[in-house]
Structure formats: structure tokens, C-alpha cells
Design an enzyme around this catalytic site. Sequence first.
Site, PDB file in Angstrom:
ATOM      1  N   CYS A  34       0.812  -1.231   0.000  1.00 20.46           N
ATOM      2  CA  CYS A  34       0.000   0.000   0.000  1.00 20.46           C
ATOM      3  C   CYS A  34       0.841   1.276   0.000  1.00 20.46           C
ATOM      4  O   CYS A  34       0.334   2.346  -0.314  1.00 20.46           O
ATOM      5  CB  CYS A  34      -0.938   0.006   1.204  1.00 20.46           C
ATOM      6  SG  CYS A  34      -2.150  -1.305   1.114  1.00 20.46           S
ATOM      7  N   HIS A  48      -3.251   7.492   1.818  1.00 16.99           N
ATOM      8  CA  HIS A  48      -3.603   6.165   1.307  1.00 16.99           C
ATOM      9  C   HIS A  48      -5.010   5.848   1.807  1.00 16.99           C
ATOM     10  O   HIS A  48      -5.326   6.047   2.982  1.00 16.99           O
ATOM     11  CB  HIS A  48      -2.604   5.136   1.827  1.00 16.99           C
ATOM     12  CG  HIS A  48      -3.043   3.724   1.636  1.00 16.99           C
ATOM     13  ND1 HIS A  48      -3.501   3.257   0.421  1.00 16.99           N
ATOM     14  CD2 HIS A  48      -3.105   2.677   2.497  1.00 16.99           C
ATOM     15  CE1 HIS A  48      -3.814   1.975   0.550  1.00 16.99           C
ATOM     16  NE2 HIS A  48      -3.595   1.597   1.802  1.00 16.99           N
ATOM     17  N   ASN A 104      -9.854  -0.188  -0.478  1.00 14.40           N
ATOM     18  CA  ASN A 104      -8.397  -0.081  -0.454  1.00 14.40           C
ATOM     19  C   ASN A 104      -7.836  -0.671  -1.753  1.00 14.40           C
ATOM     20  O   ASN A 104      -7.876  -1.881  -1.958  1.00 14.40           O
ATOM     21  CB  ASN A 104      -7.873  -0.846   0.774  1.00 14.40           C
ATOM     22  CG  ASN A 104      -6.365  -0.754   0.917  1.00 14.40           C
ATOM     23  OD1 ASN A 104      -5.664  -0.347   0.000  1.00 14.40           O
ATOM     24  ND2 ASN A 104      -5.870  -1.144   2.072  1.00 14.40           N
TER      25      ASN A 104
HETATM   26  N1  ACO Z   1     -18.235  -8.391   8.834  1.00 10.42           N
HETATM   27  C1  ACO Z   1     -18.707  -8.641  10.070  1.00 10.42           C
HETATM   28  N2  ACO Z   1     -17.918  -8.900  11.115  1.00 10.42           N
HETATM   29  C2  ACO Z   1     -16.578  -8.944  10.883  1.00 10.42           C
HETATM   30  C3  ACO Z   1     -16.023  -8.716   9.612  1.00 10.42           C
HETATM   31  C4  ACO Z   1     -16.909  -8.442   8.560  1.00 10.42           C
HETATM   32  N3  ACO Z   1     -16.492  -8.200   7.298  1.00 10.42           N
HETATM   33  N4  ACO Z   1     -14.675  -8.817   9.702  1.00 10.42           N
HETATM   34  C5  ACO Z   1     -14.394  -9.094  10.981  1.00 10.42           C
HETATM   35  N5  ACO Z   1     -15.531  -9.188  11.703  1.00 10.42           N
HETATM   36  C6  ACO Z   1     -15.706  -9.476  13.119  1.00 10.42           C
HETATM   37  C7  ACO Z   1     -14.541 -10.268  13.712  1.00 10.42           C
HETATM   38  O1  ACO Z   1     -14.713 -11.647  13.478  1.00 10.42           O
HETATM   39  C8  ACO Z   1     -14.665  -9.916  15.178  1.00 10.42           C
HETATM   40  O2  ACO Z   1     -15.686 -10.707  15.740  1.00 10.42           O
HETATM   41  P1  ACO Z   1     -15.541 -11.299  17.244  1.00 10.42           P
HETATM   42  O3  ACO Z   1     -15.466 -10.080  18.144  1.00 10.42           O
HETATM   43  O4  ACO Z   1     -16.793 -12.076  17.402  1.00 10.42           O
HETATM   44  O5  ACO Z   1     -14.280 -12.083  17.238  1.00 10.42           O
HETATM   45  C9  ACO Z   1     -15.172  -8.469  15.156  1.00 10.42           C
HETATM   46  O6  ACO Z   1     -15.709  -8.249  13.836  1.00 10.42           O
HETATM   47  C10 ACO Z   1     -14.085  -7.442  15.445  1.00 10.42           C
HETATM   48  O7  ACO Z   1     -12.935  -7.757  14.651  1.00 10.42           O
HETATM   49  P2  ACO Z   1     -11.693  -6.801  14.591  1.00 10.42           P
HETATM   50  O8  ACO Z   1     -10.716  -7.334  13.585  1.00 10.42           O
HETATM   51  O9  ACO Z   1     -11.188  -6.514  15.983  1.00 10.42           O
HETATM   52  O10 ACO Z   1     -12.414  -5.486  14.012  1.00 10.42           O
HETATM   53  P3  ACO Z   1     -11.830  -4.032  13.872  1.00 10.42           P
HETATM   54  O11 ACO Z   1     -12.693  -3.082  14.565  1.00 10.42           O
HETATM   55  O12 ACO Z   1     -10.348  -3.991  14.145  1.00 10.42           O
HETATM   56  O13 ACO Z   1     -12.037  -3.746  12.318  1.00 10.42           O
HETATM   57  C11 ACO Z   1     -10.696  -3.782  10.314  1.00 10.42           C
HETATM   58  C12 ACO Z   1     -11.436  -4.617  11.361  1.00 10.42           C
HETATM   59  C13 ACO Z   1     -11.693  -2.959   9.557  1.00 10.42           C
HETATM   60  C14 ACO Z   1     -10.004  -4.749   9.360  1.00 10.42           C
HETATM   61  C15 ACO Z   1      -9.667  -2.854  10.997  1.00 10.42           C
HETATM   62  O14 ACO Z   1      -8.886  -3.570  11.919  1.00 10.42           O
HETATM   63  C16 ACO Z   1      -8.745  -2.194  10.019  1.00 10.42           C
HETATM   64  O15 ACO Z   1      -9.151  -1.399   9.216  1.00 10.42           O
HETATM   65  N6  ACO Z   1      -7.431  -2.464  10.080  1.00 10.42           N
HETATM   66  C17 ACO Z   1      -6.471  -1.881   9.204  1.00 10.42           C
HETATM   67  C18 ACO Z   1      -6.377  -2.630   7.946  1.00 10.42           C
HETATM   68  C19 ACO Z   1      -5.657  -1.800   6.923  1.00 10.42           C
HETATM   69  O16 ACO Z   1      -5.942  -0.649   6.744  1.00 10.42           O
HETATM   70  N7  ACO Z   1      -4.700  -2.321   6.247  1.00 10.42           N
HETATM   71  C20 ACO Z   1      -3.996  -1.413   5.344  1.00 10.42           C
HETATM   72  C21 ACO Z   1      -2.876  -1.933   4.794  1.00 10.42           C
HETATM   73  S1  ACO Z   1      -3.344  -3.139   3.621  1.00 10.42           S
HETATM   74  C22 ACO Z   1      -1.981  -3.419   2.627  1.00 10.42           C
HETATM   75  O17 ACO Z   1      -0.919  -2.938   2.807  1.00 10.42           O
HETATM   76  C23 ACO Z   1      -2.158  -4.381   1.507  1.00 10.42           C
END
Ligand code: ACO
Length: 322
Positions: free
Chosen positions: A115, A249, A279
Amino acid sequence: MKTTKSFIRGTGAYLPSRVLSNEDLARMVDTSDEWIQERTGIRQRHIAADGELTSDLAVEAAKDALANAGISATDVDLIVLATTTPDQTFPATATAVQAKLGITTGAAFDVQAVCSGFLFAMATADSMLRQGLFKTALVIGAETFTRILDWSDRSTCVLFGDGSGAAVLQAAEGEDHEGVIAHHIRTDGTKSNLLYVDGGVSSTGTVGHVRMQGNQVFRHAVTNISSAIEHVLQQTGQTIEDVDWFVPHQANQRILNGVAKRLGLDESKVVSTVAMHGNTSAASIPLALHTAISDKRIKTGDLVLSEAMGGGFSWGASLFRL
Ligand code: ACO
């Protein structure tokens, strides 16, 4: 005192025509439009057509950027293409772009920083232009990222999309505060287990799928991005108040908001396009930059701050004047 600098002469972008909405995804995995929008701000993403390659996406953005710059493809003597999803293991996808644009001189190569790729590519092209190695560069970020997604993993498949963006950089004499001003790029390989693809040529002999510990990535993203921005501002003697536009980004609206808040950046200066394409990895910065130039928010003379964080970990920030 004037020195050789690089200037952004034009930008372009391309999104494949097929759109996959959050509702479409909710029919494929256990998720909902509400969850995706609340946690990421994403409403839809674009998906490359069967047979549409990363180089095809890159060529469309490059043609758009060249037309907007008023520069002919044959004037380009350098192509730096940031991608994680190349057409083939080799040759570099940049050489396919070079051929498709009818360019037979100069050099073309790929940069792989996931990214953060566009910022790494821009820093590379800028250094080469300032050294006098080349005169006119196409800096491109292009991805068919959805081809490395595990469509049964709801924690990653809802986040990404395909697309491309490009900028034409040209060497010319300029003052310190003009054109491309400063970059800060960094990596930390000890964090690679938090965001990676579980395949590769020399490991499994397969392409693999994206694996991510999203909450860990999120935590590091805000810290690393803020630090890179502080370095770039310190290096140039500029302050956050001097910045006209923030073009980050486009990973997640919550990261954009978190960084803006931490830096004390006015939210009205933040360019956000993540809702419309998710993304798109290396393509997301030039896609956002081109959007805000096209709709006349970003004007000639404006100071633009950009940042990214991605797999590696890799991260960085750039400061440039349009
Ligand atoms: N729909 C519904 N529920 C979901 C989904 C989904 N698509 N995905 C995960 N969940 C659930 C999980 O299973 C978890 O459930 P549980 O509590 O029962 O275990 C719950 O949601 C919370 O999961 P988290 O991973 O803690 O959720 P979070 O609030 O952190 O959000 C997210 C997840 C959106 C991925 C966030 O962590 C994020 O944006 N992280 C950064 C990712 C990113 O930007 N990467 C960029 C670089 S990518 C690259 O370089 C290629």
C-alpha cells in the site's frame, strides 16, 4: 537558489467498470453493509474484468495522466510502477506498460511496497529525475488486488478493490518549496507476519492470499504514519497549518480520521475516496489525488501532504506542491 527538481505535470486514474457493493458481499460472506461502513467507510469496490490485467489498468491511468499533462508517451523515458499484483512473476509489469504505450527508449521497472508503493515509486522517480538520469517519468500505482483475496475470509475480502492512478513527473529548475519537496520512506520487516500473502514463487510456488491481523495493523498504522509526517514536516520547516490538502492512502476512513485528529489537521482538508473504491493498495493515493485535482479542489500552487502504510510493514509520507 534554483536546482533540478521534479514537478507533477498531470495526473490520471482508472477504475474497472464492474462494481461490487457491500450488499453483494453480504450475499457471499457473513457480513453486512452496516458493519463494513461503520468499521471502514467503504461502500463499494471495483473489480477488474476477466482477462483485464494490472498493466491494462496502468495503461488507462497513464494515458489519462499524459493527456492531462499535455505530454506525449514518446517523451517518457522512465516508468516506475508500484504494484503487488504483477501480470507475471517476470518481466516487470512496467515493461508491459512501456510496450503498450509504444515507448521503446528509457527504463521501466516495478516497485513493491504494497500500500505504500506509490510513495516509494515517487521517491525513486524523484531521485532519478533530480540526479539527471531521466527527464520525464510516469509514476503509476496499479493493482488487481482482488485476485489475491480469499473470498471466504470476511476480515479481508470486504476491504480491497482494483484500480490504478498515475502522475507525470518532469525534471525542471525550481526553488526548494516548489514541485516535489520531500519524502520519508521506512520499512520494518519484523512486522511482516501481521500483513502478508501466504504464498510466493520461492516459498510455496503459488500466488497465495492476503492474511492480516487488522486490529494490529490499525494500531501501527496511526503511529507510523504520524511519525513519517512529522519527519517530512521537520525536514522542510513546514507546519501542518501550511498544508492545503491531505491526500492519504485510502485504506480505511477510521485510519484517515485517526491520523487527521492526531496531527490536528482540519478534516475539510482531507481527501477521502475510500467509500467509492475501498483499499486499492498502491493505486489509492494517485486515485485520490486525481479525484481532487479533477474536481478542482486541489489547484496549482497548493501544498499537498500524502502518506501510506502497508505490508512489510512499509510506510512513508511525501510533501509536494502542484
Ligand atoms: N463483517 C462482520 N464482522 C466482521 C467482519 C466483517 N467483514 N470482519 C471481521 N468481523 C468481526 C470479527 O470476526 C470480530 O468478531 P468477534 O469479536 O466475534 O471475534 C469483530 O468483527 C471485530 O474484529 P476486529 O478485527 O477486531 O475489528 P476491527 O474493529 O479492528 O475492524 C478492520 C477490522 C476494519 C479490518 C480494521 O482492523 C482495520 O481497518 N485495520 C487496518 C487494515 C488496513 O488498513 N490495512 C492497510 C494496509 S493493507 C496493505 O498494505 C495491503
